[in-house]
Design a protein around this motif. Structure first.
Motif, short mmCIF file in Angstrom:
data_model
loop_
_atom_site.label_atom_id
_atom_site.label_comp_id
_atom_site.label_asym_id
_atom_site.label_seq_id
_atom_site.Cartn_x
_atom_site.Cartn_y
_atom_site.Cartn_z
N ASP A 268 -4.53 -2.10 -17.94
CA ASP A 268 -5.19 -3.40 -18.03
C ASP A 268 -4.27 -4.59 -18.32
O ASP A 268 -4.72 -5.73 -18.27
N ASN B 237 -5.43 -4.57 -14.32
CA ASN B 237 -5.67 -3.29 -13.67
C ASN B 237 -6.13 -3.48 -12.22
O ASN B 237 -7.09 -4.20 -11.96
N GLY B 238 -5.45 -2.81 -11.29
CA GLY B 238 -5.78 -2.91 -9.88
C GLY B 238 -6.97 -2.08 -9.45
O GLY B 238 -7.42 -2.18 -8.32
N LYS B 239 -7.50 -1.27 -10.36
CA LYS B 239 -8.67 -0.47 -10.01
C LYS B 239 -9.93 -1.33 -9.87
O LYS B 239 -10.93 -0.86 -9.36
N ASN B 240 -9.86 -2.56 -10.34
CA ASN B 240 -11.00 -3.46 -10.25
C ASN B 240 -10.58 -4.78 -9.60
O ASN B 240 -10.44 -5.80 -10.27
N SER C 9 4.89 5.57 -12.96
CA SER C 9 4.32 6.73 -12.27
C SER C 9 5.44 7.41 -11.48
O SER C 9 6.52 6.88 -11.35
N ASN D 206 0.83 -1.20 0.00
CA ASN D 206 0.00 0.00 0.00
C ASN D 206 0.86 1.25 0.00
O ASN D 206 2.06 1.20 0.20
N ASP D 207 0.24 2.38 -0.23
CA ASP D 207 0.95 3.63 -0.37
C ASP D 207 1.47 4.19 0.95
O ASP D 207 2.16 5.19 0.97
N PHE E 62 -1.20 -6.50 -10.00
CA PHE E 62 -2.04 -5.36 -10.35
C PHE E 62 -1.19 -4.20 -10.84
O PHE E 62 -0.11 -3.95 -10.31
N SER E 63 -1.71 -3.50 -11.81
CA SER E 63 -1.04 -2.35 -12.40
C SER E 63 -2.02 -1.19 -12.51
O SER E 63 -3.17 -1.31 -12.08
N ASP E 64 -1.59 -0.09 -13.10
CA ASP E 64 -2.49 1.04 -13.33
C ASP E 64 -3.09 0.99 -14.73
O ASP E 64 -3.83 1.88 -15.13
N SER F 247 -11.90 -8.33 -10.27
CA SER F 247 -11.52 -9.12 -11.45
C SER F 247 -10.83 -10.43 -11.03
O SER F 247 -10.75 -11.36 -11.83
#
Length: 137
Positions: free
Chosen positions: A51, A114-117, A86, A10-11, A47-49, A120
């Protein structure tokens, strides 16, 4: 399906912790590949930013196409992957490819998506084509 280890970066991790970790593993992508190998996982999901792996940078080229399956990582793919993804990233897609190569050489199928979902993961477990699948050899 057996145990699925989850490695979460995590960030909130400090810069010093990241630097220390990089000396051991390179980055969180490589750490996850090492854990997957040690656990003898069937699959690794990174996971990435974006797909998955594209034939060119989708941030710069609207015509870029997602590659759904790769059986062998080539030197050309590293060149295509470029540098950091990034301002906080340590290597972007290139480091994901290095971690993926490590895992696939140990026979572990690896998916970059993609880590935004995060839901998945259900589709991946059910065998759906999500992101880019790198076949373990």
């Amino acid at each position: 399906m057996g145990i699925i280890p989850v490695v979460n970066a995590n960030d909130s991790v400090s810069y010093d912790e990241i630097q220390s970790e990089e000396q051991l593993f390179g980055d969180n992508d490589m750490l996850s590949a090492v854990v997957a190998v040690l656990c003898q996982a069937d699959k690794l999901v990174i996971f990435s930013d974006i797909d998955g792996l594209y034939d060119s940078d989708p941030h710069k080229n609207v015509q870029a196409r997602l590659i759904s399956r790769i059986d062998r990582i080539t030197d050309e793919m590293y060149q295509m992957a470029g540098g950091a993804g990034s301002r906080r990233g340590t290597g972007g897609m290139r480091t994901k490819l290095k971690a993926t190569r490590y895992a696939t050489e140990q026979g572990i199928d690896t998916i970059i998506t993609n880590g935004k979902n995060p839901s998945s993961l259900y589709g991946i477990i059910n065998g759906e084509s999500i992101g880019t699948l790198f076949a373990g050899v």
